[in-house]
Design an enzyme around this catalytic site. Sequence first.
Site, PDB file in Angstrom:
ATOM      1  CB  SER A 238      -0.882   0.003   1.242  1.00 38.52           C
ATOM      2  OG  SER A 238      -0.090   0.291   2.374  1.00 38.52           O
ATOM      3  CE  LYS A 239      -2.482   6.638  -1.853  1.00 41.09           C
ATOM      4  NZ  LYS A 239      -3.422   7.685  -1.511  1.00 41.09           N
ATOM      5  NE  ARG A 240       0.325   0.540   5.947  1.00 38.68           N
ATOM      6  CZ  ARG A 240       0.874  -0.657   6.013  1.00 38.68           C
ATOM      7  NH1 ARG A 240       2.019  -0.836   6.647  1.00 38.68           N
ATOM      8  NH2 ARG A 240       0.307  -1.703   5.447  1.00 38.68           N
ATOM      9  N   GLY A 242       5.385   3.174   0.281  1.00 42.46           N
ATOM     10  CA  GLY A 242       5.921   4.037  -0.781  1.00 42.46           C
ATOM     11  C   GLY A 242       5.593   3.449  -2.141  1.00 42.46           C
TER      12      GLY A 242
END
Length: 470
Positions: A238-240, A242
């Site tokens: 996920s975006k976490r 990067g």
Amino acid sequence: MSLVTRFAPSPTGYLHVGGARTALFSWLYARKNGGKFILRIEDTDLERSTQASVDAILEGMQWLGLDHDEGPYYQTKRFDLYKEVVAQLLAEGKAYKCFCTVEEVDAMREAQMAAGEKPKYNGMWRDRTDHPADKPYVIRFKNPLDGVVVIDDLIKGRIEIANAELDDLIIARSDGTPTYNLTVVVDDWKMGITHVIRGDDHVNNTPRQMNILAALGADIPKYAHVPMILGDDGKRLSKRHGAVGVMQYRDNGFLPEALLNYLVRLGWSNGDQEIFSLDEMVQLFDLSACNRAPSAFNTDKLIWLNQHYMKTLPVEQVAKQLAWHLAEQQLNTEQGPAITDVITVQAERVKTLKELVEVSRYFYEDFAEFEENAAKKHLRGVAAEPLALVKAKLAELESWTTEAIHQQINAAAEALGLGMGKVGMPLRVAVTGGGNSPALDVTLQLIGKERALARIELALEYIRQRAENA
Ligand code: GLU
């Protein structure tokens, strides 16, 4: 019958790595089998869909080179078709109006949960004919009550789901708009999709979709559910992590060839081969060789592939991508060496195109200052004489070739009885502004005579100033 695949993103964000991999697998499968690849934008969620996301998805697909044969289709332009199909199901008694209020459905769920049962719609309007005249209703699909749905998943193998587990799905909301599962089914049917390749987060929808397709008398496509991608911490990517959009990888200096090669290996393998050109992928790809287990993202491997492709792709191909980065940094490449020449001398020295631009600025841009540490160390009083001599010798040159430049630098060093280091390092700092560059003769050749001489003069001036201020 010819094979048809599709990529059906919802435009609620950029094209991310997981979506791009699904797109690649669908594209490869179509290309390998001489089939057709369709792009379909599933934009029915009006609140979350944006034009910016549509643009980002199209841009990402284009940058990766995943061209489609049909589309992009937009589901929001196909509402009449969905409504027709819902009306048809209703007319044939394969769907029905449900007049339950939200409160009634909630109460039903709560009672089931209190009794330790799985909450689901209990079919209370399935067979009723006492329809109220002016109450809102949704339309539900009459799911078969018994039997099993079998998915012969091309990646996951056989999956069986008892119909008793599935309730009667809403296919049209009270405002008449079709729901997600209905639109997918209608489109897969009308677009003649033979192979649905998608993320395994959709595997729960598949038996419902197959039941609706069967009720419509449609051919049921084959399904291949691709396992998810995990971040290096074992959690869903996920975006976490990067793990941003595909275009972010371009911005960060990756080549599309590297990202494609990286993506194909996320969940697919061919022995222990790591490097695949696009042609090879098309030839070798197969769903049967896809992993059933999730794959983990590994940035180091992506970097390794990027370096590989920067060094081995035809330089013109790399140049096309690099030109974008140079323009992005507002570097004027009309004054300066050919981009292809810069790639040839720098590709070995960097991991990404972004770094390549950073270490190549001096080819296209003059500078007013030298890097502090490099200047302190190498632009000292002792460097004035060799620099002045090199400048004079280079100024004599009529043909600005690597060999001639090399000879003149050597001649200057010899004349002063100095080792190459004593001449070379000051010269390097003078012409590039810093202490790192490819071989000096090549570097000078690419910088060009006029610029090189002016920079040596700037360095001599710097040394003079420094002596005065000491
Ligand atoms: N629109 C769905 C998504 O973006 C994909 C649906 C499908 O592939 O069937 O997750």
